[in-house]
Enzyme design. Structure first.
Site, PDB file in Angstrom:
ATOM      1  CG  ASP A   1      -0.390   0.236   2.530  1.00  0.00           C
ATOM      2  OD1 ASP A   1       0.842   0.426   2.617  1.00  0.00           O
ATOM      3  OD2 ASP A   1      -1.143   0.244   3.520  1.00  0.00           O
TER       4      ASP A   1
ATOM      5  CB  CYS B   1       0.922  -2.175   4.738  1.00  0.00           C
ATOM      6  SG  CYS B   1       0.697  -3.195   6.201  1.00  0.00           S
TER       7      CYS B   1
ATOM      8  CB  THR C   1       2.098  -2.062  10.953  1.00  0.00           C
ATOM      9  OG1 THR C   1       0.884  -2.531  10.316  1.00  0.00           O
ATOM     10  CG2 THR C   1       1.868  -0.696  11.572  1.00  0.00           C
TER      11      THR C   1
ATOM     12  CG  HIS D   1      10.561 -24.246  12.399  1.00  0.00           C
ATOM     13  ND1 HIS D   1      10.727 -24.046  13.745  1.00  0.00           N
ATOM     14  CD2 HIS D   1      11.761 -24.736  11.958  1.00  0.00           C
ATOM     15  CE1 HIS D   1      11.953 -24.388  14.105  1.00  0.00           C
ATOM     16  NE2 HIS D   1      12.601 -24.809  13.030  1.00  0.00           N
TER      17      HIS D   1
ATOM     18  CG  HIS E   1       8.948 -28.169  11.242  1.00  0.00           C
ATOM     19  ND1 HIS E   1       8.720 -27.637  12.487  1.00  0.00           N
ATOM     20  CD2 HIS E   1      10.281 -28.383  11.144  1.00  0.00           C
ATOM     21  CE1 HIS E   1       9.878 -27.515  13.122  1.00  0.00           C
ATOM     22  NE2 HIS E   1      10.835 -27.964  12.329  1.00  0.00           N
TER      23      HIS E   1
HETATM   24  C1  RB5 Z   1      -1.819   2.964   6.462  1.00  0.00           C
HETATM   25  O1  RB5 Z   1      -1.823   4.188   7.099  1.00  0.00           O
HETATM   26  C2  RB5 Z   1      -1.553   1.847   7.448  1.00  0.00           C
HETATM   27  O2  RB5 Z   1      -2.652   1.654   8.263  1.00  0.00           O
HETATM   28  C3  RB5 Z   1      -1.225   0.562   6.703  1.00  0.00           C
HETATM   29  O3  RB5 Z   1      -0.115   0.777   5.888  1.00  0.00           O
HETATM   30  C4  RB5 Z   1      -0.880  -0.637   7.563  1.00  0.00           C
HETATM   31  O4  RB5 Z   1       0.049  -0.315   8.532  1.00  0.00           O
HETATM   32  C5  RB5 Z   1      -2.030  -1.379   8.093  1.00  0.00           C
HETATM   33  O5  RB5 Z   1      -1.893  -2.383   8.781  1.00  0.00           O
END
Ligand code: RB5
Length: 146
Positions: free
Chosen positions: A8, A65, A67, A98, A133
């Site tokens: 994203d 993304c 996070t 694993h 595994h």
């Molecule tokens: C976008 O702002 C953020 O929420 C997205 O990139 C991600 O971290 C979502 O889990």
């Protein structure tokens, strides 16, 4: 090996770094975006990549993304996907050995581009160990197929 790649708006820089890595490793890949100016919704990128891996069109998927959390949650909703959210090298190796993970999620806002690149390199280069595994993974597949 054929890799499907997407991010994203929160993962564009690390996605570019992973493209360079895949070029260097001579790994075939397709980049599914985003071509984003503004903000987009991560499921719109995680789910198509996960479906392409689950149906065998691609061997592995890498999604990024801010996070890595949203991408990993979405990808793991697709039957047959084992997507690991990884931010360290030990887990990158262990999750291939694993868990035989077929998708990797990372968070660009959590790790630097250099570490992200190394995580992807280790994850792409490590083989599944099988053995005990395999049995554990089969239990997940059996649950999915209930
Ligand atoms: C976008 O702002 C953020 O929420 C997205 O990139 C991600 O971290 C979502 O889990």
């Amino acid at each position: 090996m054929k890799v499907a790649l997407a991010s994203d708006h929160g993962g564009v820089l690390l996605r570019n770094e992973i493209r360079n890595l895949l070029d260097e490793m001579n790994i075939e890949y397709e980049d599914f975006g985003c071509e984003c100016e503004g903000s987009v919704d991560y499921p719109d990128y995680a789910l198509p990549v996960a479906e392409k891996v689950a149906n065998g069109e691609f061997d592995k998927g890498i999604v990024i993304c801010g996070t890595g959390i949203g991408m990993s949650i979405a990808a793991n909703k697709v039957k047959g996907i084992r997507c690991a959210l990884v931010h360290d090298l030990f887990s990158a190796k262990a999750t291939r050995e694993h868990n035989d993970t077929n998708m990797l999620a990372m968070g660009e806002r959590v790790i630097g581009l250099g570490l992200g690149r190394e995580i992807a390199r280790v994850w792409l280069s490590t083989e599944f160990e099988g053995g005990r595994h395999e049995n554990r993974i089969n239990k997940i597949s059996q649950y999915e197929n209930k």
